[in-house]
Design an enzyme around this catalytic site. Structure first.
Site, short mmCIF file in Angstrom:
data_model
loop_
_atom_site.label_atom_id
_atom_site.label_comp_id
_atom_site.label_asym_id
_atom_site.label_seq_id
_atom_site.Cartn_x
_atom_site.Cartn_y
_atom_site.Cartn_z
N GLY A 1 14.43 -72.23 58.99
CA GLY A 1 14.37 -73.34 58.33
C GLY A 1 13.89 -73.03 56.94
O GLY A 1 14.04 -71.93 56.31
N HIS B 1 20.52 -68.70 52.83
CA HIS B 1 20.91 -69.27 54.46
C HIS B 1 22.37 -69.74 54.15
O HIS B 1 23.30 -69.61 55.25
CB HIS B 1 19.99 -70.40 54.57
CG HIS B 1 18.61 -69.68 55.17
ND1 HIS B 1 17.58 -70.01 54.40
CD2 HIS B 1 18.03 -68.90 56.08
CE1 HIS B 1 16.41 -69.41 55.13
NE2 HIS B 1 16.70 -68.61 55.86
#
Length: 280
Positions: free
Chosen positions: A31, A37
């Site tokens: 996260g 990402h």
């Protein structure tokens, strides 16, 4: 976008996709997503029909309880980013779901040897935690392809070794390190740097780049180059852990037959541990 919390629901969805002939891509994360990402997500969407992203801050890979507690958790913002990138499913289990009998007593997966050098030497048990959770996630998501960033170079190599050794039917794709404009490797931990340390942080990449250039120019006195790099980092305000030149294919010391090399480094800036690498 499917938002999934349970193993059973994730496995059922993956099974349905596979029966439909869909190719599944997977990006495991903890996260606090950044552009690095999202570049992995983009790659997965380019090569697969369906994309799954997992978000799980894995306690098994933290050797420092305070570091685990302070790790940034931004699930709502992450969901918005992933929805905008048209991810098909976000798998967000809690600790009880993945470790129902407790993380201390769960079966663990270890890639021996390579897990105990470099980062593994400084962070006892870290890579056992990584390989255990990644193996579990592969079994749950059942992807055809999984995408990882090369910033965690040793981790990527260990996961590839695990997949090979255990005959896991997942293709591993490594993507180049995503960097800020000033060269700092993108990391969720960067958000915890105060403004003064954020200005210092790019020095890590600069020092590695200078070392690489000297090697490419023909310098063979690697111990001298390493010592100089360590001194530069200390002078800038870092607490360096290691700087090493290794064979990029196995992370061992280079030999006369080595054709691909990589410089790997780790250093603390205040309470934040930064890592980086550059291929030579």
């Amino acid at each position: 976008m499917n938002f999934i919390n349970t193993i059973k629901e994730m496995q059922n969805l993956s099974t349905t996709w596979q029966l439909e002939g869909q190719h599944i891509g997977f990006v495991p994360t903890m996260g606090n997503l950044h552009a690095g990402h999202l570049s992995l997500v983009k790659k997965a969407s380019e090569v697969c029909d369906k994309v799954v992203v997992s978000i799980f801050v894995n306690p098994l890979q933290f050797d420092d309880g305070q570091d685990f507690a302070r790790y940034p958790r931004t699930i709502e913002e992450d969901q918005e980013e992933l929805s905008a990138h048209k991810v098909d499913a976000v798998f967000v289990p809690d600790e009880q779901e993945l470790y129902p009998l407790g993380k201390e007593t769960t079966t663990k997966v270890e890639v021996p040897g390579i897990s105990n050098i470099l980062e593994g030497a400084s962070r006892a048990g870290h890579f056992v935690g990584v390989t255990t959770v990644v193996n579990k996630l592969f079994n749950i998501v059942q992807p055809h392809i999984a995408v990882f960033g090369e910033k965690d170079f040793q981790q990527l190599h260990i996961i590839r070794q695990m997949v090979s050794d255990l005959n896991i039917p997942v293709e591993i794709i490594g993507m180049p390190t995503a960097r800020e404009v000033d060269g700092l490797a993108m990391s969720s931990r960067n958000n915890r740097l105060d403004s003064a340390r954020r200005e210092i942080a790019p020095v890590l990449h600069q020092v590695l780049d200078e070392m690489r250039e000297k090697i490419l120019q023909g310098r063979a006195d690697v111990p001298v180059l390493k010592q100089s790099a360590l001194e530069q980092l200390s002078k800038a305000g870092f607490e360096p852990d290691y700087i090493e030149l290794r064979d990029a294919t196995n992370l061992q010391e280079p030999t006369d037959n080595t054709t691909e090399r990589v410089i790997l480094a780790a250093a603390r800036l205040g309470e934040i541990r930064l890592i980086d690498n550059l291929r030579v």
